[in-house]
Design a protein around this motif. Structure first.
Motif, PDB file in Angstrom:
ATOM      1  N   HIS A  76       0.785  -1.232   0.000  1.00 14.66           N
ATOM      2  CA  HIS A  76       0.000   0.000   0.000  1.00 14.66           C
ATOM      3  C   HIS A  76       0.820   1.287   0.000  1.00 14.66           C
ATOM      4  O   HIS A  76       0.268   2.359  -0.157  1.00 14.66           O
ATOM      5  N   ILE A  77       2.115   1.167   0.194  1.00 13.93           N
ATOM      6  CA  ILE A  77       2.934   2.384   0.251  1.00 13.93           C
ATOM      7  C   ILE A  77       3.810   2.543  -0.992  1.00 13.93           C
ATOM      8  O   ILE A  77       3.998   3.632  -1.489  1.00 13.93           O
ATOM      9  N   PHE A  78       4.298   1.412  -1.512  1.00  9.37           N
ATOM     10  CA  PHE A  78       5.301   1.477  -2.582  1.00  9.37           C
ATOM     11  C   PHE A  78       4.709   1.077  -3.934  1.00  9.37           C
ATOM     12  O   PHE A  78       3.673   0.430  -4.014  1.00  9.37           O
ATOM     13  N   ASP A  79       5.426   1.445  -4.994  1.00  6.04           N
ATOM     14  CA  ASP A  79       5.098   0.969  -6.338  1.00  6.04           C
ATOM     15  C   ASP A  79       6.188   0.004  -6.786  1.00  6.04           C
ATOM     16  O   ASP A  79       7.326   0.085  -6.320  1.00  6.04           O
ATOM     17  N   ASP A  80       5.812  -0.839  -7.745  1.00  9.79           N
ATOM     18  CA  ASP A  80       6.795  -1.679  -8.448  1.00  9.79           C
ATOM     19  C   ASP A  80       7.665  -2.559  -7.553  1.00  9.79           C
ATOM     20  O   ASP A  80       8.818  -2.846  -7.890  1.00  9.79           O
ATOM     21  N   PHE A  81       7.144  -2.986  -6.411  1.00  9.86           N
ATOM     22  CA  PHE A  81       7.931  -3.870  -5.530  1.00  9.86           C
ATOM     23  C   PHE A  81       8.183  -5.217  -6.206  1.00  9.86           C
ATOM     24  O   PHE A  81       7.276  -5.825  -6.761  1.00  9.86           O
ATOM     25  N   GLY A  98      11.752  -9.005   1.262  1.00  5.96           N
ATOM     26  CA  GLY A  98      12.377  -7.759   0.835  1.00  5.96           C
ATOM     27  C   GLY A  98      12.616  -7.701  -0.652  1.00  5.96           C
ATOM     28  O   GLY A  98      12.518  -8.710  -1.350  1.00  5.96           O
ATOM     29  N   GLY A  99      12.910  -6.493  -1.103  1.00  4.04           N
ATOM     30  CA  GLY A  99      13.219  -6.299  -2.506  1.00  4.04           C
ATOM     31  C   GLY A  99      13.184  -4.824  -2.853  1.00  4.04           C
ATOM     32  O   GLY A  99      12.784  -3.990  -2.030  1.00  4.04           O
ATOM     33  N   PRO A 100      13.609  -4.502  -4.070  1.00  5.45           N
ATOM     34  CA  PRO A 100      13.581  -3.104  -4.490  1.00  5.45           C
ATOM     35  C   PRO A 100      12.156  -2.653  -4.795  1.00  5.45           C
ATOM     36  O   PRO A 100      11.302  -3.474  -5.153  1.00  5.45           O
ATOM     37  N   ALA A 101      11.913  -1.369  -4.621  1.00  2.79           N
ATOM     38  CA  ALA A 101      10.594  -0.807  -4.898  1.00  2.79           C
ATOM     39  C   ALA A 101      10.759   0.678  -5.168  1.00  2.79           C
ATOM     40  O   ALA A 101      11.881   1.205  -5.135  1.00  2.79           O
ATOM     41  N   VAL A 102       9.639   1.336  -5.451  1.00  7.08           N
ATOM     42  CA  VAL A 102       9.674   2.766  -5.753  1.00  7.08           C
ATOM     43  C   VAL A 102       8.790   3.505  -4.755  1.00  7.08           C
ATOM     44  O   VAL A 102       7.668   3.087  -4.473  1.00  7.08           O
ATOM     45  N   LEU A 103       9.327   4.574  -4.196  1.00  6.84           N
ATOM     46  CA  LEU A 103       8.539   5.435  -3.314  1.00  6.84           C
ATOM     47  C   LEU A 103       8.674   6.858  -3.837  1.00  6.84           C
ATOM     48  O   LEU A 103       9.790   7.377  -3.943  1.00  6.84           O
ATOM     49  N   ASP A 104       7.547   7.471  -4.181  1.00  5.13           N
ATOM     50  CA  ASP A 104       7.572   8.845  -4.721  1.00  5.13           C
ATOM     51  C   ASP A 104       8.448   8.967  -5.954  1.00  5.13           C
ATOM     52  O   ASP A 104       9.213   9.921  -6.094  1.00  5.13           O
TER      53      ASP A 104
END
Lengths: 321, 294
Positions: A76-81, A98-104
């Motif tokens: 609900h907070i990040f994109d593209d996790f 865990g993993g990479p994601a996009v925030l803002d």
């Protein structure tokens, strides 16, 4: 939804109010006056109840089975996790995700301890208790983040590192210890958030951070109140007392300089309004990352170390011959 | 410099030995009754079966240092910040520990020489609240680590602890991060850090500086682990395998580098430090002892 005994007055009033709503809908009530009075009464009750929880009640809230878990916050907070699995050494630990994601619109690495909701899921996630491979997976992801300049965000929610024969054989102590050392010097910003339980070394193993945040209804301590009761009182009956003595609630820890910030929760806890909880955590992460990103990395790591060097209370007695 | 003068004298010490005083002592392993003098002369190792008695910091210092040594950071003393009270108030536990223990806290730091090489030794002491790690343990060790990083002095830490001290709660927990961060500095400075794991080493101590050595030396048969055996047994509901969490088990699983009899401990540390700091003499070709101090 699981209701604690001490929450029952709230639930009873909520039910009464629901009945009134129904009566009103059905046209059995002429005006809303009674409803408004009860709404006010409920709001008052909730406020007085939830803002005066005892430490043990906070522990119960932190463990509520409907509280959002790491993957809920991530979704609900990040994109593209993209979840990345495994420690490249031994196995993939399901209690650590865990993993990479996009925030803002910016790249980050997000890591968290993961609990399960159903009996089957709980076992699959080992009740949120990572094994050494979980800590090593977390470190692998942090080092990946370091190589590519991604800030690290960790969500802490564990009753402790897994106790077991395999965990000891594979060096649970070493895995946590090495994470502490590497996190203290990691050349990217780190923000940690306690979203539920923060028990001991198992929590700290992903919790050495520039900014250490706790949600309002969570706990963080050197030991769980139950284990503390069992060791110091030699009985399981003193968990409430132990919870008080351990000063494990966020307000106390903020006062002692152990944590940096408290994230307020919706009244009654994150599980009563998860969307509000996601929004609060997201806003806290955004604000903290913005500040951390602007700092030169050498300064950041030096400050992080200094923060931990200063922790603790002692007396300096002048010793005379 | 007054390295060898004891400038700090602990005003709080009382005398009590870890090994009960008297003329005779019973080995807990072979149950033999042995003259105390004989045990002492054998470096607190049972002359019959090699059992390593639990000893205090002062005894390790006597075994390891060449002679004189200077105590460091003794002025760092515990406080009861939280007003913690279980069956007894923490304040009283501290007073009792001061009465009972020869050590001024659960770790004692001293600077001296091993075979003429300047070293700092931090030695934990089980007689002070079970060797538990509170702020003072973390703070003294951090200062020792930063001092060694600054002055390029090899550091030896002898671990013996039940884990973090509950009565200081989160403050104790944070000492794990504090010591780990200080060890990051020591590593950067390229200074050797040798851990001597002794019976018992568990909990938060294992999950921080005890498992971050350049070299992990262990005394034989020492209990070393993260979770205590009782906790694990309860969690899995099964009996634990023979020798579980003992030094030999950790060596087998790759977390202890070498097991050393206490009678050879000083010689081993000396050798390791000499090699790691390039203070070696030319080999004499027979592959034997070549590291004697000149």
């Amino acid at each position: 939804m699981q209701v604690f005994d001490w929450e029952k007055p709230v639930v009873e009033l909520e039910e009464k109010l629901k009945e009134l709503y129904e009566q009103f809908e059905e046209g059995k009530m002429a005006d809303r006056q009674a409803i408004e009075a009860m709404e006010a009464q409920l709001a008052q009750l909730k406020k007085s109840l939830y803002s005066n929880l005892t430490p043990w009640q906070r522990v119960q809230m932190a463990r509520h089975p409907d509280r959002p878990y790491s993957l809920d916050y991530i979704e609900h907070i990040f994109d593209d996790f993209i979840e990345l699995h495994g420690d490249r050494r031994f196995a993939d630990d399901k209690a650590m995700v865990g993993g990479p994601a996009v925030l803002d619109g910016k790249s980050v690495m997000v890591i968290g301890q993961q609990k399960g909701r159903t009996t089957k899921e709980r076992q699959y996630r080992n009740f949120g208790m990572p094994n050494p491979e979980g800590y090593r997976k977390a470190l692998r992801l942090m080092e990946l983040a370091e190589r590519h300049g991604l800030p690290v965000i960790t969500f802490i929610d564990t009753p402790g590192a897994a106790p077991g024969i395999g965990a000891e054989e594979r060096g649970q102590g070493e895995a946590i210890a090495y994470n502490l050392l590497r996190m203290s010097e990691l050349r990217v910003p780190i923000v940690s958030v306690v979203i539920g339980e923060g028990a001991s070394g198992g929590a700290l193993g992903i919790g050495v951070a520039d900014r250490f945040l706790m949600m309002e209804n969570t706990w963080f301590s050197v030991i769980s109140p139950e284990s503390c009761s069992s060791i110091l009182w030699r009985s399981w009956d003193y968990k409430e007392k132990a919870a008080e003595e351990l000063k494990l609630v966020p307000e106390a820890l903020l006062k002692y300089g152990i944590i940096d910030e408290i994230i307020p929760e919706p009244l009654g806890g994150a599980h009563r309004d998860p969307d509000a909880a996601y929004a609060a955590v997201k806003a806290a992460l955004q604000a903290n990352l913005k500040k951390l990103r602007s700092q030169p990395i050498d300064k950041l790591t030096a400050r992080r170390k200094e923060k931990y060097f200063q922790m603790g209370r002692y007396e300096e007695k002048r010793v005379v011959e | 410099m007054n390295w060898f003068k004891r400038v700090a004298q602990n005003i709080l010490t009382r005398s009590k030995k870890e090994i009960p005083e008297g003329l005779w002592n019973k080995c807990p392993s072979c149950n033999e009754i042995i003259p105390v003098k004989e045990i002492e002369e054998n470096k607190y190792v049972c002359p019959r079966d090699g059992y390593h008695f639990r000893i205090g910091a002062d005894q390790y210092f006597k075994l390891l240092f060449d002679g004189k040594h200077e105590f460091l950071f003794e002025e760092i003393q515990p406080v009861d910040v939280l007003g913690f009270k279980d069956k007894k108030p923490y304040r009283r536990r501290l007073e009792e520990a001061r009465q009972k223990s020869k050590a001024s806290e659960a770790v004692v730091i001293a600077r001296g020489r091993i075979d003429r090489i300047p070293v700092v030794i931090g030695c934990m002491d089980f007689s002070f609240i079970g060797g538990s790690m509170g702020t003072v343990v973390g703070e003294r060790l951090k200062r020792a680590m930063l001092l060694c990083a600054e002055e390029k002095i090899p550091l030896v830490v002898v671990t013996k602890s039940g884990g973090a001290r509950m009565q200081e709660s989160a403050f104790s927990l944070m000492q794990m991060a504090k010591t780990a961060a200080a060890l990051s500095e020591l590593r950067k400075a390229g200074v050797p850090y040798i851990v001597v794991l002794t019976d018992p080493t568990t909990g938060g101590v294992t999950a921080s500086y005890a498992m971050l050595g350049d070299v992990h030396v262990a005394e034989p048969g020492a209990l070393i682990g993260f979770a205590g055996p009782r906790v694990i047994k309860e969690a899995i509901g099964k009996d634990l395998p023979e020798g579980f969490q003992r030094s030999e088990f950790l060596l087998e699983h790759g977390f202890v580098d070498v097991i050393v009899d206490r009678r050879q401990l000083k010689e081993t540390l000396s050798r390791l430090i000499r090699i790691l700091t390039h203070k070696v003499k030319k080999a004499n070709g027979n592959g034997k002892e070549t590291l004697k101090a000149s």
